[in-house]
Scaffold this active site. Structure first.
Site, PDB file in Angstrom:
ATOM      1  N   ASN A  71      51.099  87.992  -3.151  1.00  0.00           N
ATOM      2  CA  ASN A  71      51.210  89.243  -2.402  1.00  0.00           C
ATOM      3  C   ASN A  71      50.362  90.343  -3.027  1.00  0.00           C
ATOM      4  O   ASN A  71      49.693  91.112  -2.322  1.00  0.00           O
ATOM      5  CB  ASN A  71      52.670  89.696  -2.343  1.00  0.00           C
ATOM      6  CG  ASN A  71      53.570  88.712  -1.631  1.00  0.00           C
ATOM      7  OD1 ASN A  71      53.113  87.901  -0.825  1.00  0.00           O
ATOM      8  ND2 ASN A  71      54.854  88.766  -1.930  1.00  0.00           N
TER       9      ASN A  71
ATOM     10  N   GLY B  78      58.555  91.916  -0.759  1.00  0.00           N
ATOM     11  CA  GLY B  78      57.133  92.205  -0.911  1.00  0.00           C
ATOM     12  C   GLY B  78      56.822  93.666  -1.157  1.00  0.00           C
ATOM     13  O   GLY B  78      55.672  94.009  -1.459  1.00  0.00           O
TER      14      GLY B  78
ATOM     15  N   ASP C 184      55.617  94.201  -4.686  1.00  0.00           N
ATOM     16  CA  ASP C 184      54.282  93.630  -4.861  1.00  0.00           C
ATOM     17  C   ASP C 184      53.227  94.550  -4.243  1.00  0.00           C
ATOM     18  O   ASP C 184      52.141  94.740  -4.795  1.00  0.00           O
ATOM     19  CB  ASP C 184      54.211  92.244  -4.226  1.00  0.00           C
ATOM     20  CG  ASP C 184      55.294  91.317  -4.747  1.00  0.00           C
ATOM     21  OD1 ASP C 184      55.619  91.408  -5.942  1.00  0.00           O
ATOM     22  OD2 ASP C 184      55.819  90.518  -3.957  1.00  0.00           O
TER      23      ASP C 184
END
Length: 322
Positions: free
Chosen positions: A39, A257, A260
């Site tokens: 990611n 995510g 990230d």
């Protein structure tokens, strides 16, 4: 040629449930690619930065898909190796309307879990001046922890920047004290440490961001940036500290995510010479954008989209007139 950032981790196949319910009751999934470092790599690449990836994959459909998707994102795959006797890991992710989705892993004895110190010795770091990874990789196996130790030695020998996000996965460790001791040791050897506030509280037993930052600076970390969710982040180094505000999100679709995306924003900001506060603010923006999309990395923006979002433009995805 400008040197890039090397990501080290475990990319995996990802099956996203298309209906709510227990995994065994779900009848339909869509396939994507997951992995914290993947990611970050996607996020940095879409913001215009050179990145490469190092891992081990199985010689199987998931492994081949990983290579295809990385090449589609212009992520260098030249350092990736294949473990013929092990499969590429994959995972299931539930569908939720709010909160964090459930995750189920199929990664025990995966190809990436066979990473070892010998693999690091064979790597050519000439094209890179920075390495980013998370605490997921050393949680995979004892040999993976040996690989991380060798990687740290290599970064020091080559004068590279080492950035580390703990990305705690207690289910992969089993023993929380072992996990905490390990993470705190690596944090003290990092040029930049990027925990979330809840992770930092688990690791240190401290509550306030300022005290947590002081703890890690004393241990040897050069810079610490603590993610505080929607309110923003706190940053500190030897001579600078402060808060960077977060960004308003119209609707949270999927929180996976976000951290990230935050890392991708911060790391590219530093590479571009932004001030610490502006780099962290960029991280907040990318993280906010990511939670508005279903996939782990589908929503990560281009630099044009990011700039429009940060400037408050309502149609930041398309760039049309207001």
């Amino acid at each position: 040629m400008e040197k890039g950032t090397l990501l080290v981790g475990e990319p995996m196949g990802l099956f996203i449930a298309q209906e709510k319910g227990e995994f065994e009751d779900v009848s339909g999934y869509t396939m994507a690619l997951a992995g914290a470092e993947f990611n970050v790599a996607v996020g940095m690449r879409r913001l215009g930065h050179r990145v490469g990836y190092f891992t081990k994959l199985g010689n199987d459909p998931f492994g081949k898909r990983v290579i295809k998707m990385m090449k589609a994102e212009n992520i260098s795959t030249e350092l990736i190796r294949f473990a013929e006797d092990h499969f590429t890991g994959f995972m299931l992710k539930s569908k939720v309307e709010k909160g964090d989705p459930d995750i189920f892993y199929f990664r025990r004895n995966s190809a990436a879990s066979t990473l070892n110190a010998g693999d690091i010795e064979e790597l050519d770091f000439n094209g890179y001046d920075a390495i980013h990874m998370t605490g997921i990789t050393p949680a995979l196996s004892e040999s993976a922890r040996e690989a991380v130790a060798a990687l740290l030695e290599k970064t020091q020998e080559n004068g590279m920047c080492f950035t580390f996000d703990p990305n705690l996965r207690p289910q992969l460790w089993g023993d929380q004290k072992v996990m905490c001791d390990y993470m705190n040791d690596i944090a003290g050897k990092s040029d930049m440490f990027l925990p979330g506030i809840s992770e930092a509280r688990i690791l240190t037993g401290l509550e306030e961001p300022e005290r947590i930052a002081d703890y890690y600076l004393t241990k040897g970390a050069k810079t610490i940036i603590i993610k505080l969710g929607s309110v923003g982040a706190y940053y500190a180094s030897g001579n600078e500290n402060g808060y960077a505000e977060g960004f308003k999100v119209d609707q949270v679709v999927d929180t996976v995510g976000a951290g990230d995306g935050f890392a991708a924003g911060v790391l590219t900001g530093f590479r571009e010479g932004l001030s610490m506060k502006e780099a962290v603010r960029r991280g907040n923006a990318v993280g906010a954008i990511q939670v508005m999309s279903i996939g782990d990395n589908d929503g990560l923006p281009t630099i044009q989209e990011l700039n429009r979002f940060m400037s408050g433009q309502k149609d930041w995805r398309t760039g049309g007139s207001l």
